[in-house]
Scaffold this active site. Structure first.
Site, short mmCIF file in Angstrom:
data_model
loop_
_atom_site.label_atom_id
_atom_site.label_comp_id
_atom_site.label_asym_id
_atom_site.label_seq_id
_atom_site.Cartn_x
_atom_site.Cartn_y
_atom_site.Cartn_z
CE1 TYR A 91 3.31 22.22 -8.92
CE2 TYR A 91 2.88 23.48 -6.92
CZ TYR A 91 2.47 22.58 -7.89
OH TYR A 91 1.20 22.05 -7.81
CG LEU A 141 18.88 26.67 -11.84
CD1 LEU A 141 19.79 25.84 -12.76
CD2 LEU A 141 17.42 26.39 -12.21
CG PHE A 160 6.56 32.78 -10.41
CD1 PHE A 160 5.32 32.26 -10.09
CD2 PHE A 160 6.74 33.36 -11.66
CE1 PHE A 160 4.27 32.31 -10.99
CE2 PHE A 160 5.70 33.41 -12.57
CZ PHE A 160 4.46 32.88 -12.24
CG ASN A 212 15.18 34.47 -1.37
OD1 ASN A 212 16.11 34.71 -2.12
ND2 ASN A 212 14.14 33.74 -1.73
CE1 TYR A 269 6.04 32.23 1.26
CE2 TYR A 269 3.95 31.66 2.30
CZ TYR A 269 4.72 31.86 1.16
OH TYR A 269 4.15 31.68 -0.07
CG HIS A 290 3.25 21.72 -0.33
ND1 HIS A 290 4.34 22.13 -1.05
CD2 HIS A 290 2.86 22.77 0.40
CE1 HIS A 290 4.58 23.40 -0.77
NE2 HIS A 290 3.69 23.81 0.11
NE ARG A 334 -4.52 24.94 5.11
CZ ARG A 334 -5.00 24.99 6.36
NH1 ARG A 334 -6.30 24.98 6.59
NH2 ARG A 334 -4.18 25.05 7.39
N1 UDP Z 1 -0.83 18.18 6.22
C1 UDP Z 1 -0.82 17.00 6.94
N2 UDP Z 1 0.22 16.15 6.77
C2 UDP Z 1 1.27 16.41 5.93
C3 UDP Z 1 1.26 17.62 5.20
C4 UDP Z 1 0.19 18.49 5.37
O1 UDP Z 1 -1.75 16.71 7.70
O2 UDP Z 1 2.22 15.60 5.84
C5 UDP Z 1 -1.96 19.11 6.37
C6 UDP Z 1 -1.55 20.47 6.90
O3 UDP Z 1 -1.56 20.45 8.31
C7 UDP Z 1 -2.62 21.37 6.30
C8 UDP Z 1 -2.97 20.70 4.97
O4 UDP Z 1 -2.49 19.36 5.08
O5 UDP Z 1 -3.77 21.35 7.12
C9 UDP Z 1 -2.31 21.36 3.79
O6 UDP Z 1 -0.93 21.51 4.07
P1 UDP Z 1 0.15 21.94 2.98
O7 UDP Z 1 1.49 21.89 3.65
O8 UDP Z 1 -0.05 21.13 1.75
O9 UDP Z 1 -0.24 23.42 2.61
P2 UDP Z 1 -0.40 24.75 3.53
O10 UDP Z 1 -1.84 24.78 3.94
O11 UDP Z 1 0.56 24.65 4.68
O12 UDP Z 1 -0.05 25.84 2.59
#
Ligand code: UDP
Length: 336
Positions: A16, A38, A79, A98, A147, A195, A227
């Site tokens: 991505y 891939l 990346f 990894n 992670y 996400h 966020r």
């Molecule tokens: N989130 C959510 N529902 C989803 C996916 C994400 O409520 O189906 C929330 C998640 O709890 C976080 C925010 O959206 O507070 C961003 O989450 P994402 O997984 O996009 O990124 P992260 O912050 O984990 O890197």
């Protein structure tokens, strides 16, 4: 006289963030070699011509040696990594293998071949739970999942390599990468997709039933997590700036990449409803393990050191580009 630009080796260049950066480097006239196994990347995310593609794994020492011997890269943009926080908790060794062990093979080849420039996709997850917001690069690093720990440990390895043999690295600590190429040619295509923005858009398309919001009892204005969403094209341009920093003789350093603005899950949802014109069904679920209430970047160092700042500060532009991609090429590929 300016130093001639050498070849750039991009690991995970078909993923991505990697593919958006490769597109930008290629358009900027750079010579790019992509190494990607891939597993998560997509061959079709790379430019049709003008970029050398090597399919394989960075843990394959023989292959990496051949790539270095043939292409003699001037710098590596790294990346390639696994990035599912939840999976890292249940299968930590997969992440340490990894994200930490495999890049050592790459670094050994760099040392052998005198390649001394490294741009590393690090993450705000290396900070762990915030003790203050917004977060600058001096924020304590105490990752709360394997992670984040795997990325933090590689930062340490890179600092040690600088001390021992002069490797210069930029640790780019991404906040929440989102959005797509504005023309919708490439985009976010994870499997599984976890996400927020793509999940919301999948719900808008009817690919999934709706969005589950993970917790609305956080100590934030509307109870949902906040966020800092950084557009993937802004991340791509930050890599160019980091490269210029290293080419200009700059030293090892960490740089946060975000907009400096936080948006809640509900704000993103409302913005997506405006962009798509679709009312998205929502259910409320429990908090997701490991989610801090608020992660917002202090991007001052990126501006001061790299002369970089986010161009896309309004998440609607992330959502618009992602929607174009989801209803365009990605939609086509998925037959919807
Ligand atoms: N989130 C959510 N529902 C989803 C996916 C994400 O409520 O189906 C929330 C998640 O709890 C976080 C925010 O959206 O507070 C961003 O989450 P994402 O997984 O996009 O990124 P992260 O912050 O984990 O890197």
């Amino acid at each position: 006289m300016a130093e001639a630009k050498g070849t750039l080796l991009v690991t995970g260049g078909a993923g991505y963030i990697g593919s958006h950066t490769v597109a930008r480097l290629h358009e900027g006239g750079e010579r790019v070699v992509v190494l990607d196994n891939l597993v998560f990347g997509h061959r079709e995310a790379l430019p049709a011509a003008g970029v050398t593609f090597v399919q394989g794994d960075m843990a394959d020492a023989g292959l990496v040696e051949r790539v270095f011997a043939e292409h003699k890269p001037e710098a590596v943009l790294h990346f390639a990594a696994f990035a599912y926080v939840g999976e890292s908790v249940t299968d930590p060794l997969k992440y340490y293998r990894n994200n930490l062990a495999a890049p050592l093979v790459l670094l050994e080849a760099m040392q052998r071949h005198g390649c001394r420039r490294f741009i590393f996709s690090s993450t705000c997850a290396t900070y762990g739970d915030p003790v203050r917001v917004p977060m600058n690069e001096e924020h304590p690093q105490a990752p709360v999942n394997p992670y984040g720990a795997s990325k933090w440990m590689l930062e340490r390895v890179l600092k040690d390599c600088d001390a021992a043999w002069g490797l210069k690295s930029v640790f780019l600590r991404y906040f929440n990468a989102s959005g797509c190429d504005p023309e919708g040619r490439i985009g976010e295509d994870h499997d599984p997709e976890t996400h927020l923005i793509p999940r919301i858009l999948m719900a808008a398309k009817g690919e999934i039933e709706g969005l589950t919001i993970f917790g609305d009892d956080y100590p934030t204005p509307d109870g949902t997590c906040v966020r800092d969403y950084i557009h993937v094209c802004d991340l791509a341009s930050a890599h160019e700036k980091a490269l210029a920093h290293l080419r200009g003789g700059g030293g090892t350093t960490a740089v946060n990449l975000g907009t400096g603005r936080g948006f809640s899950v509900k704000e993103i949802l409302r913005a997506a409803e405006q962009v798509t014109g679709v009312s998205i069904p929502v259910t409320y679920g429990p908090r997701r393990a490991g989610d801090p209430a608020e992660l917002v970047c202090d991007p001052a160092k990126a501006k001061a050191l790299l002369d970089w700042e986010a161009g896309h500060k309004d998440p609607r532009s992330h959502i618009e580009s992602a929607w174009r991609w989801m209803t365009g090429p990605r939609g086509g590929r998925y037959g919807a």
